[in-house]
Design a protein around this motif. Structure first.
Motif, PDB file in Angstrom:
ATOM      1  N   LEU A  15       0.832  -1.200   0.000  1.00 36.72           N
ATOM      2  CA  LEU A  15       0.000   0.000   0.000  1.00 36.72           C
ATOM      3  C   LEU A  15       0.865   1.248   0.000  1.00 36.72           C
ATOM      4  O   LEU A  15       0.816   2.043   0.925  1.00 36.72           O
ATOM      5  N   VAL A  16       1.659   1.425  -1.020  1.00 35.13           N
ATOM      6  CA  VAL A  16       2.478   2.620  -1.111  1.00 35.13           C
ATOM      7  C   VAL A  16       2.310   3.220  -2.496  1.00 35.13           C
ATOM      8  O   VAL A  16       1.907   2.529  -3.426  1.00 35.13           O
ATOM      9  N   LYS A 115     -20.231  -7.107 -17.117  1.00 42.04           N
ATOM     10  CA  LYS A 115     -19.877  -8.465 -16.702  1.00 42.04           C
ATOM     11  C   LYS A 115     -19.241  -8.446 -15.320  1.00 42.04           C
ATOM     12  O   LYS A 115     -18.774  -9.462 -14.838  1.00 42.04           O
ATOM     13  N   GLY A 116     -19.136  -7.244 -14.730  1.00 42.14           N
ATOM     14  CA  GLY A 116     -18.438  -7.110 -13.454  1.00 42.14           C
ATOM     15  C   GLY A 116     -17.001  -6.676 -13.678  1.00 42.14           C
ATOM     16  O   GLY A 116     -16.562  -6.479 -14.820  1.00 42.14           O
ATOM     17  N   VAL A 117     -16.271  -6.523 -12.584  1.00 44.87           N
ATOM     18  CA  VAL A 117     -14.890  -6.044 -12.670  1.00 44.87           C
ATOM     19  C   VAL A 117     -13.998  -7.156 -13.203  1.00 44.87           C
ATOM     20  O   VAL A 117     -13.927  -8.241 -12.629  1.00 44.87           O
ATOM     21  N   LYS A 118     -13.333  -6.870 -14.304  1.00 47.79           N
ATOM     22  CA  LYS A 118     -12.471  -7.857 -14.960  1.00 47.79           C
ATOM     23  C   LYS A 118     -11.021  -7.400 -15.029  1.00 47.79           C
ATOM     24  O   LYS A 118     -10.105  -8.217 -15.130  1.00 47.79           O
ATOM     25  N   GLN A 119     -10.827  -6.091 -15.046  1.00 46.07           N
ATOM     26  CA  GLN A 119      -9.487  -5.524 -15.196  1.00 46.07           C
ATOM     27  C   GLN A 119      -9.126  -4.820 -13.892  1.00 46.07           C
ATOM     28  O   GLN A 119      -9.939  -4.043 -13.377  1.00 46.07           O
ATOM     29  N   ARG A 120      -7.946  -5.088 -13.357  1.00 42.84           N
ATOM     30  CA  ARG A 120      -7.577  -4.448 -12.093  1.00 42.84           C
ATOM     31  C   ARG A 120      -7.219  -2.981 -12.339  1.00 42.84           C
ATOM     32  O   ARG A 120      -6.343  -2.675 -13.154  1.00 42.84           O
ATOM     33  N   ILE A 121      -7.935  -2.117 -11.632  1.00 41.44           N
ATOM     34  CA  ILE A 121      -7.734  -0.674 -11.731  1.00 41.44           C
ATOM     35  C   ILE A 121      -6.874  -0.240 -10.552  1.00 41.44           C
ATOM     36  O   ILE A 121      -7.067  -0.731  -9.439  1.00 41.44           O
ATOM     37  N   HIS A 122      -5.951   0.654 -10.786  1.00 44.47           N
ATOM     38  CA  HIS A 122      -5.075   1.148  -9.716  1.00 44.47           C
ATOM     39  C   HIS A 122      -5.324   2.625  -9.502  1.00 44.47           C
ATOM     40  O   HIS A 122      -5.892   3.309 -10.353  1.00 44.47           O
ATOM     41  N   LYS A 123      -4.872   3.086  -8.333  1.00 45.25           N
ATOM     42  CA  LYS A 123      -5.148   4.474  -7.979  1.00 45.25           C
ATOM     43  C   LYS A 123      -4.013   5.380  -8.474  1.00 45.25           C
ATOM     44  O   LYS A 123      -2.837   5.050  -8.294  1.00 45.25           O
ATOM     45  N   VAL A 124      -4.392   6.486  -9.074  1.00 45.14           N
ATOM     46  CA  VAL A 124      -3.386   7.447  -9.532  1.00 45.14           C
ATOM     47  C   VAL A 124      -3.569   8.737  -8.756  1.00 45.14           C
ATOM     48  O   VAL A 124      -4.692   9.214  -8.610  1.00 45.14           O
ATOM     49  N   THR A 125      -2.481   9.299  -8.279  1.00 47.46           N
ATOM     50  CA  THR A 125      -2.559  10.599  -7.619  1.00 47.46           C
ATOM     51  C   THR A 125      -1.496  11.509  -8.204  1.00 47.46           C
ATOM     52  O   THR A 125      -0.462  11.041  -8.686  1.00 47.46           O
ATOM     53  N   THR A 134      -0.764   3.894  -6.841  1.00 47.80           N
ATOM     54  CA  THR A 134      -0.887   2.992  -5.696  1.00 47.80           C
ATOM     55  C   THR A 134      -1.570   1.730  -6.208  1.00 47.80           C
ATOM     56  O   THR A 134      -2.685   1.796  -6.728  1.00 47.80           O
ATOM     57  N   LEU A 135      -0.868   0.617  -6.092  1.00 47.97           N
ATOM     58  CA  LEU A 135      -1.431  -0.624  -6.625  1.00 47.97           C
ATOM     59  C   LEU A 135      -2.669  -1.031  -5.837  1.00 47.97           C
ATOM     60  O   LEU A 135      -2.718  -0.878  -4.619  1.00 47.97           O
ATOM     61  N   ASN A 136      -3.630  -1.531  -6.559  1.00 43.46           N
ATOM     62  CA  ASN A 136      -4.860  -2.042  -5.961  1.00 43.46           C
ATOM     63  C   ASN A 136      -4.534  -3.406  -5.353  1.00 43.46           C
ATOM     64  O   ASN A 136      -4.244  -4.359  -6.066  1.00 43.46           O
ATOM     65  N   ASP A 137      -4.558  -3.482  -4.019  1.00 43.13           N
ATOM     66  CA  ASP A 137      -4.087  -4.694  -3.340  1.00 43.13           C
ATOM     67  C   ASP A 137      -5.228  -5.616  -2.923  1.00 43.13           C
ATOM     68  O   ASP A 137      -5.042  -6.474  -2.067  1.00 43.13           O
ATOM     69  N   SER A 138      -6.395  -5.426  -3.512  1.00 40.01           N
ATOM     70  CA  SER A 138      -7.525  -6.292  -3.181  1.00 40.01           C
ATOM     71  C   SER A 138      -7.142  -7.763  -3.354  1.00 40.01           C
ATOM     72  O   SER A 138      -6.565  -8.138  -4.370  1.00 40.01           O
ATOM     73  N   ASN A 139      -7.461  -8.561  -2.352  1.00 43.00           N
ATOM     74  CA  ASN A 139      -7.113  -9.986  -2.392  1.00 43.00           C
ATOM     75  C   ASN A 139      -7.986 -10.777  -3.354  1.00 43.00           C
ATOM     76  O   ASN A 139      -7.654 -11.893  -3.726  1.00 43.00           O
ATOM     77  N   ALA A 141      -9.388 -12.158  -6.547  1.00 41.98           N
ATOM     78  CA  ALA A 141      -8.776 -12.357  -7.863  1.00 41.98           C
ATOM     79  C   ALA A 141      -9.549 -11.564  -8.908  1.00 41.98           C
ATOM     80  O   ALA A 141     -10.769 -11.514  -8.880  1.00 41.98           O
ATOM     81  N   ILE A 142      -8.819 -10.931  -9.799  1.00 53.16           N
ATOM     82  CA  ILE A 142      -9.429 -10.199 -10.906  1.00 53.16           C
ATOM     83  C   ILE A 142      -8.814 -10.807 -12.169  1.00 53.16           C
ATOM     84  O   ILE A 142      -7.619 -11.124 -12.189  1.00 53.16           O
ATOM     85  N   GLU A 143      -9.626 -10.980 -13.190  1.00 56.70           N
ATOM     86  CA  GLU A 143      -9.162 -11.775 -14.337  1.00 56.70           C
ATOM     87  C   GLU A 143      -7.866 -11.283 -14.965  1.00 56.70           C
ATOM     88  O   GLU A 143      -7.064 -12.062 -15.452  1.00 56.70           O
ATOM     89  N   SER A 144      -7.645  -9.962 -14.941  1.00 57.18           N
ATOM     90  CA  SER A 144      -6.425  -9.444 -15.581  1.00 57.18           C
ATOM     91  C   SER A 144      -5.154  -9.854 -14.823  1.00 57.18           C
ATOM     92  O   SER A 144      -4.059  -9.739 -15.368  1.00 57.18           O
ATOM     93  N   ASP A 145      -5.307 -10.350 -13.589  1.00 59.52           N
ATOM     94  CA  ASP A 145      -4.130 -10.779 -12.807  1.00 59.52           C
ATOM     95  C   ASP A 145      -3.337 -11.865 -13.537  1.00 59.52           C
ATOM     96  O   ASP A 145      -2.118 -11.958 -13.412  1.00 59.52           O
ATOM     97  N   VAL A 146      -4.058 -12.686 -14.274  1.00 57.39           N
ATOM     98  CA  VAL A 146      -3.467 -13.846 -14.942  1.00 57.39           C
ATOM     99  C   VAL A 146      -2.321 -13.446 -15.876  1.00 57.39           C
ATOM    100  O   VAL A 146      -1.375 -14.211 -16.081  1.00 57.39           O
ATOM    101  N   TYR A 147      -2.400 -12.218 -16.415  1.00 56.59           N
ATOM    102  CA  TYR A 147      -1.411 -11.791 -17.417  1.00 56.59           C
ATOM    103  C   TYR A 147      -0.260 -11.001 -16.832  1.00 56.59           C
ATOM    104  O   TYR A 147       0.509 -10.383 -17.562  1.00 56.59           O
ATOM    105  N   GLN A 148      -0.138 -11.047 -15.492  1.00 55.57           N
ATOM    106  CA  GLN A 148       0.967 -10.338 -14.838  1.00 55.57           C
ATOM    107  C   GLN A 148       2.067 -11.332 -14.471  1.00 55.57           C
ATOM    108  O   GLN A 148       2.508 -11.397 -13.336  1.00 55.57           O
TER     109      GLN A 148
END
Ligand code: FES
Length: 159
Positions: A15-16, A115-125, A134-139, A141-148
């Protein structure tokens, strides 16, 4: 918020805030891709005065979202994946699709549905012209995680 670029490796996303660039440069380019915290490939977009950040590869099949057009569907701004034209809302990462309520109706009436949340969105400031993600650290699983993974990072896998 706290700034760090030397967080220890961790299985959960920290969370940084990570400095990713000058706002001027991002505004000029319109979009940029970067790896955050040595573990996450992110696309940062500037559109209509707003900054957005999301996982760089499309949840459907790992498509290169940085080459996608931004369009509005049902009043929601989306990035359209250049590979198979999936629509992903910039604000929430929801996958949108067109549904037909009554297939026997003429003319067919189509509606955009989520279809619901499929791509992980991150916070920009933005602070004093500097842009942080700031990376979205939600535990969850979001489908886009697979491609990381390293496999996709090499760019050898295509749809
Ligand atoms: Fe994005 Fe298929 S990879 S739509």
């Amino acid at each position: 918020s706290q700034t760090s670029s030397s967080s220890p490796p961790s299985s959960s996303l920290p969370l940084v805030s990570h400095f990713i660039g000058k706002k001027d440069n991002i505004v000029k380019a319109g979009r940029m891709t970067t790896m955050v915290n040595g573990c996450r490939d992110i696309l940062v977009l500037y559109h209509q005065g707003q900054l957005h950040a999301m996982d760089m590869r499309c949840y459907h099949s790992g498509g290169a979202l940085q080459y996608g057009d931004i369009e509005e569907f049902n009043g929601r701004l989306c990035i359209v994946c250049p590979w198979h034209k999936y629509k992903i809302t910039l604000a929430e990462g929801e996958g949108l699709y067109q549904a037909v309520d009554d297939p026997t109706a003429k003319p067919l009436r189509k509606h955009w549905r989520s279809k619901g949340v499929k791509q992980r969105i991150h916070k920009v400031t933005e602070v004093n012209g500097n842009v942080y993600v700031t990376l979205n650290d939600s535990n969850e699983a979001i489908e886009s995680d697979v491609y990381q993974t390293e496999r996709y990072r090499t760019g050898l896998l295509k749809a």
